[in-house]
Scaffold this active site. Structure first.
Site, PDB file in Angstrom:
ATOM      1  N   ASP A   1     -13.617 -16.704  50.500  1.00  0.00           N
ATOM      2  CA  ASP A   1     -13.134 -16.034  49.295  1.00  0.00           C
ATOM      3  C   ASP A   1     -12.109 -14.977  49.684  1.00  0.00           C
ATOM      4  O   ASP A   1     -12.452 -14.004  50.349  1.00  0.00           O
ATOM      5  CB  ASP A   1     -14.334 -15.402  48.575  1.00  0.00           C
ATOM      6  CG  ASP A   1     -13.915 -14.552  47.390  1.00  0.00           C
ATOM      7  OD1 ASP A   1     -12.804 -14.769  46.879  1.00  0.00           O
ATOM      8  OD2 ASP A   1     -14.707 -13.680  46.979  1.00  0.00           O
TER       9      ASP A   1
ATOM     10  N   ASP B   1     -13.919 -12.262  44.374  1.00  0.00           N
ATOM     11  CA  ASP B   1     -14.642 -12.590  43.132  1.00  0.00           C
ATOM     12  C   ASP B   1     -15.932 -13.365  43.410  1.00  0.00           C
ATOM     13  O   ASP B   1     -16.611 -13.817  42.497  1.00  0.00           O
ATOM     14  CB  ASP B   1     -13.742 -13.349  42.146  1.00  0.00           C
ATOM     15  CG  ASP B   1     -13.297 -14.699  42.685  1.00  0.00           C
ATOM     16  OD1 ASP B   1     -13.698 -15.067  43.825  1.00  0.00           O
ATOM     17  OD2 ASP B   1     -12.531 -15.390  41.990  1.00  0.00           O
TER      18      ASP B   1
ATOM     19  N   ASP C   1     -11.618 -19.869  47.553  1.00  0.00           N
ATOM     20  CA  ASP C   1     -10.357 -20.198  46.874  1.00  0.00           C
ATOM     21  C   ASP C   1      -9.357 -20.799  47.867  1.00  0.00           C
ATOM     22  O   ASP C   1      -9.618 -20.848  49.078  1.00  0.00           O
ATOM     23  CB  ASP C   1      -9.772 -18.968  46.179  1.00  0.00           C
ATOM     24  CG  ASP C   1      -9.791 -17.735  47.068  1.00  0.00           C
ATOM     25  OD1 ASP C   1      -9.361 -17.855  48.232  1.00  0.00           O
ATOM     26  OD2 ASP C   1     -10.246 -16.664  46.618  1.00  0.00           O
TER      27      ASP C   1
ATOM     28  N   ASP D   1      -9.707 -35.216  46.817  1.00  0.00           N
ATOM     29  CA  ASP D   1     -10.806 -35.911  46.151  1.00  0.00           C
ATOM     30  C   ASP D   1     -10.268 -36.551  44.865  1.00  0.00           C
ATOM     31  O   ASP D   1      -9.515 -35.917  44.118  1.00  0.00           O
ATOM     32  CB  ASP D   1     -11.916 -34.903  45.818  1.00  0.00           C
ATOM     33  CG  ASP D   1     -13.301 -35.476  46.050  1.00  0.00           C
ATOM     34  OD1 ASP D   1     -13.565 -36.579  45.537  1.00  0.00           O
ATOM     35  OD2 ASP D   1     -14.111 -34.823  46.732  1.00  0.00           O
TER      36      ASP D   1
ATOM     37  N   ASP E   1     -14.394 -40.631  44.692  1.00  0.00           N
ATOM     38  CA  ASP E   1     -15.729 -40.316  44.211  1.00  0.00           C
ATOM     39  C   ASP E   1     -16.383 -41.523  43.524  1.00  0.00           C
ATOM     40  O   ASP E   1     -15.753 -42.141  42.654  1.00  0.00           O
ATOM     41  CB  ASP E   1     -15.588 -39.167  43.199  1.00  0.00           C
ATOM     42  CG  ASP E   1     -16.903 -38.532  42.831  1.00  0.00           C
ATOM     43  OD1 ASP E   1     -17.572 -37.994  43.714  1.00  0.00           O
ATOM     44  OD2 ASP E   1     -17.255 -38.575  41.629  1.00  0.00           O
TER      45      ASP E   1
ATOM     46  N   GLU F   1     -16.379 -43.556  48.144  1.00  0.00           N
ATOM     47  CA  GLU F   1     -17.812 -43.229  48.150  1.00  0.00           C
ATOM     48  C   GLU F   1     -18.529 -44.334  47.377  1.00  0.00           C
ATOM     49  O   GLU F   1     -18.231 -44.569  46.206  1.00  0.00           O
ATOM     50  CB  GLU F   1     -18.051 -41.869  47.481  1.00  0.00           C
ATOM     51  CG  GLU F   1     -19.499 -41.418  47.636  1.00  0.00           C
ATOM     52  CD  GLU F   1     -19.949 -40.411  46.591  1.00  0.00           C
ATOM     53  OE1 GLU F   1     -20.910 -39.675  46.848  1.00  0.00           O
ATOM     54  OE2 GLU F   1     -19.346 -40.362  45.485  1.00  0.00           O
TER      55      GLU F   1
ATOM     56  N   HIS G   1     -21.519 -32.314  50.967  1.00  0.00           N
ATOM     57  CA  HIS G   1     -21.908 -31.350  49.925  1.00  0.00           C
ATOM     58  C   HIS G   1     -23.042 -31.850  49.035  1.00  0.00           C
ATOM     59  O   HIS G   1     -23.513 -31.109  48.185  1.00  0.00           O
ATOM     60  CB  HIS G   1     -20.680 -31.019  49.075  1.00  0.00           C
ATOM     61  CG  HIS G   1     -20.182 -32.228  48.322  1.00  0.00           C
ATOM     62  ND1 HIS G   1     -19.662 -33.347  48.959  1.00  0.00           N
ATOM     63  CD2 HIS G   1     -20.162 -32.520  47.006  1.00  0.00           C
ATOM     64  CE1 HIS G   1     -19.339 -34.249  48.049  1.00  0.00           C
ATOM     65  NE2 HIS G   1     -19.632 -33.775  46.857  1.00  0.00           N
ATOM     66  N   ASP G   2     -23.441 -33.110  49.190  1.00  0.00           N
ATOM     67  CA  ASP G   2     -24.543 -33.660  48.388  1.00  0.00           C
ATOM     68  C   ASP G   2     -25.814 -33.847  49.208  1.00  0.00           C
ATOM     69  O   ASP G   2     -26.859 -34.191  48.655  1.00  0.00           O
ATOM     70  CB  ASP G   2     -24.166 -35.049  47.843  1.00  0.00           C
ATOM     71  CG  ASP G   2     -22.998 -35.009  46.880  1.00  0.00           C
ATOM     72  OD1 ASP G   2     -22.849 -34.001  46.154  1.00  0.00           O
ATOM     73  OD2 ASP G   2     -22.232 -35.995  46.845  1.00  0.00           O
TER      74      ASP G   2
HETATM   75  C1  GLC Z   1     -20.289 -37.780  43.900  1.00  0.00           C
HETATM   76  C2  GLC Z   1     -20.008 -36.388  44.390  1.00  0.00           C
HETATM   77  C3  GLC Z   1     -20.993 -35.465  43.762  1.00  0.00           C
HETATM   78  C4  GLC Z   1     -20.794 -35.507  42.273  1.00  0.00           C
HETATM   79  C5  GLC Z   1     -20.890 -36.940  41.739  1.00  0.00           C
HETATM   80  C6  GLC Z   1     -20.334 -37.022  40.365  1.00  0.00           C
HETATM   81  O1  GLC Z   1     -21.497 -38.269  44.321  1.00  0.00           O
HETATM   82  O2  GLC Z   1     -20.019 -36.351  45.776  1.00  0.00           O
HETATM   83  O3  GLC Z   1     -20.904 -34.150  44.249  1.00  0.00           O
HETATM   84  O4  GLC Z   1     -21.762 -34.718  41.634  1.00  0.00           O
HETATM   85  O5  GLC Z   1     -20.161 -37.842  42.516  1.00  0.00           O
HETATM   86  O6  GLC Z   1     -18.947 -36.831  40.372  1.00  0.00           O
END
Ligand code: GLC
Length: 590
Positions: free
Chosen positions: A30, A34, A38, A107, A221, A275, A345-346
């Site tokens: 950051d 805030d 960013d 992404d 995605d 993905e 991140h998931d």
């Molecule tokens: C993918 C992303 C995830 C998101 C989902 C819906 O799995 O990695 O973070 O919540 O798609 O877009």
């Protein structure tokens, strides 16, 4: 890259030889106090990325968004979320990365938009041009259905029985249009209707717009969810995710993906990684074969140990993990290419999920780094993995920020499956997505040096011990080990292109394999357990090898057996040639 052995594939791609670093912008750095990361914050850290030796960055969504799902709900594909900065900040970041020969992968979220996207606004008003941009249906008379949905008029239920991946039904009722719309994720993320050619054209045009700005690739995605079975029939009500057979790898998914590549991707230089939850090796062969993607993110290996749904996780079996990874290694060896990842991140943090985030945290972080960099494929490192960040404690529901976890907790309590948060806390702390999203730990300053403000999601309290500053000052740290792995892989074609062969598939402690390219050979031996282990080196695997890297002091050559300490990792290679970088050893007590 050494040229000592000609690669057997006819052409080389930069993205096969690259290490990609994944940035979750909200939690990276950051710059303005805030409490939210960013773009300018990422730009301040490009030298950090350069020092780590990565070749590309995958940036999670930074587009304008109401942030119901942290940017995976896009309101405008062509502008930047104002809390992250603006287009000029984005351009500066791209330029700074490119100055350091680091490429940028954006992404691409096109299975769905935000409900605040103007397409959805036009669509819910039934405006003719946009009327079919999403999946709209009338409800079903309640008495004809064997499922319930709370939403909508009293005598109706949703058009079919599909589940949302984020819990609850996959349909929401829209008062304005007087119909139901499909949302495989949150109800603020309506699914685009890919049957509509105009939708596809708009997506391709938007992709070309970003490519014109100089980006180097797309991470796509949930791209294998874009095709739904025509007529949207009911799914098997007994299935873990009802309807999945009608929306994962649907009937037209390959038509759409090959069209997307033909229309929007100018050449192989552009990295495309799809993905693809629920995809098997054979599906992947088509995605990376005739459809033309560079690679996919598959889920089989991260799902080992899950019984039924995502939230019930048992200890995983190493034999099963090896079997799964080996199947993908072999399945995409001749045709296609693998992505390699252990967290994102998931997913939970790598050491917490697969290793030991207590006593053997550093050692197991290095061991899984070794795995990531020495399988065949492109390694993706998720921010914080390079310092061995761990899952975090979440003491109450109010500490959670992830829509999926919050839905899960609320549903568990509403349905009576749990009495209070305490009953599901273990599941949240084991697999919840906020574990991976706690702010990047830069130093032992307040808030881990991530922000001068109030962080949007709590900082993991272990930041005083686990942080970048400390790791960079310590030559035995996970960070330095990752750097060395990167150098090793970058200097040996063998580790990029060599054939993979799994050894001792039934061994419950040791993950061992060879990589072979021409006369060069690597032997990787990993003790994935907290007990010592002995590995018998097969006759033809050990000759001429020298230790190239390991997470403990080890003998220079393997004998006929290798004795391994808990979580010990070793990579043996045939000796380096002139052009190869000298080999290194890294020692570490835990
Ligand atoms: C993918 C992303 C995830 C998101 C989902 C819906 O799995 O990695 O973070 O919540 O798609 O877009």
């Amino acid at each position: 890259m050494s040229e000592t052995v000609e690669r057997t594939r006819s052409d080389r791609q930069w993205w096969e030889e690259a290490v990609v670093y994944q940035i979750y912008p909200k939690s990276f750095f950051d710059s303005d106090g805030d409490g939210i990361g960013d773009l300018a914050g990422i730009t301040e850290k490009v030298d950090y990325l350069d020092a780590l030796g990565v070749d590309a960055v995958w940036l999670c969504p930074v587009y304008d968004s109401p942030q119901a799902d942290n940017g995976y709900d896009i309101r405008d594909y062509r502008s930047i979320f104002d809390t992250y900065g603006d287009m000029a900040d984005w351009e500066r970041l791209l330029a700074e990365l490119h100055d350091r020969n680091i490429r940028l992968v954006m992404d691409l979220v096109v299975n769905h938009t935000s409900a605040e996207h103007e397409w959805f606004q036009h669509s819910r008003r039934g405006e003719s041009e946009y009327a079919d941009y999403y999946h709209w249906r009338d409800g079903r008379p309640a008495e004809t259905a064997d499922y319930d949905t709370d939403d909508g008029p009293a005598d109706e239920v949703a058009p079919n029985n599909w589940d949302s991946i984020f819990g609850g039904p996959a349909w929401a009722y829209d008062e304005e249009r007087g119909q139901w719309y499909l949302h495989l994720f949150d109800e603020s993320q309506p699914d685009l209707n890919w049957e509509n050619e105009a939708v596809r054209e708009d997506v391709y045009e938007m992709m070309r717009w970003w490519l014109d700005r100089g980006i180097d690739g797309f991470r796509m995605d949930v791209i294998n969810l874009v095709s739904k079975t025509p007529g949207l029939p009911d799914g098997d009500p007994e299935s873990g995710l009802v309807g999945a057979e009608h929306f994962m790898n649907g009937p037209k998914v390959h038509d759409y993906l090959s069209e997307l590549v033909a229309e929007a991707i100018p050449d192989d230089e552009i990295l495309t990684v799809g993905e693809t939850p629920g995809a098997g090796v054979e599906d992947a062969q088509r995605f990376v074969g005739e459809d033309g993607l560079s690679m996919v993110f598959q889920f089989e290996h991260v799902n080992v140990g899950h019984e039924g749904d995502k939230w019930s996780l048992e200890d995983y079996s190493l034999v099963e993990l090896k079997e799964s990874l080996a199947r993908w290694q072999n399945g995409l060896a001749d045709e296609g290419w693998n992505s390699l990842y252990l967290s994102n991140h998931d997913q939970p943090r790598t050491v917490s999920r697969f290793g030991d985030d207590g006593r053997y945290r550093r050692r197991s972080a290095k061991l899984f780094g070794t795995l990531l960099y020495t399988l065949q494929g492109t390694p993706f490192v998720y921010q914080g993995q390079e310092i061995g960040m761990t899952n975090a404690p979440f003491e109450s529901k109010s500490e959670l920020r992830d829509v999926e976890s919050i839905n899960f907790v609320e549903e568990a309590i509403e349905s009576g499956a749990a009495e209070s948060y305490e009953d599901v806390r273990d599941a949240v702390e084991t697999v919840g997505r906020d574990n991976a999203r706690t702010p990047m730990q830069w130093s032992d300053d307040e808030n881990a040096g991530f922000t001068d403000g109030e962080p949007w999601l709590k900082v993991n309290p272990n930041y005083d011990a686990i942080n970048v500053e400390r790791a960079r000052a310590d030559p035995d740290s996970v960070w330095h080990y990752y750097r060395e792995l990167g150098d090793l892989r970058g200097n040996r074609d063998l580790l990029v292109y060599g054939d993979f062969e799994l050894l001792a598939p039934g061994d419950e402690q040791v993950f061992a394999y060879t990589r072979t390219l021409g006369d060069e050979r690597a032997l990787v031996v990993l003790n994935v357990s907290a007990e010592p282990a002995t590995f018998a080196v097969p006759d033809d695997a050990g000759d001429d090898l020298e230790l190239a890297i390991g997470n403990l002091n080890a003998l220079e050559t393997p004998g006929s057996t290798v004795e391994l300490d808990p979580y010990e990792a070793r990579v043996y290679l045939t000796p380096a040639t002139d052009t190869d970088r000298p080999t290194t050893t890294n020692s570490d007590s835990t």
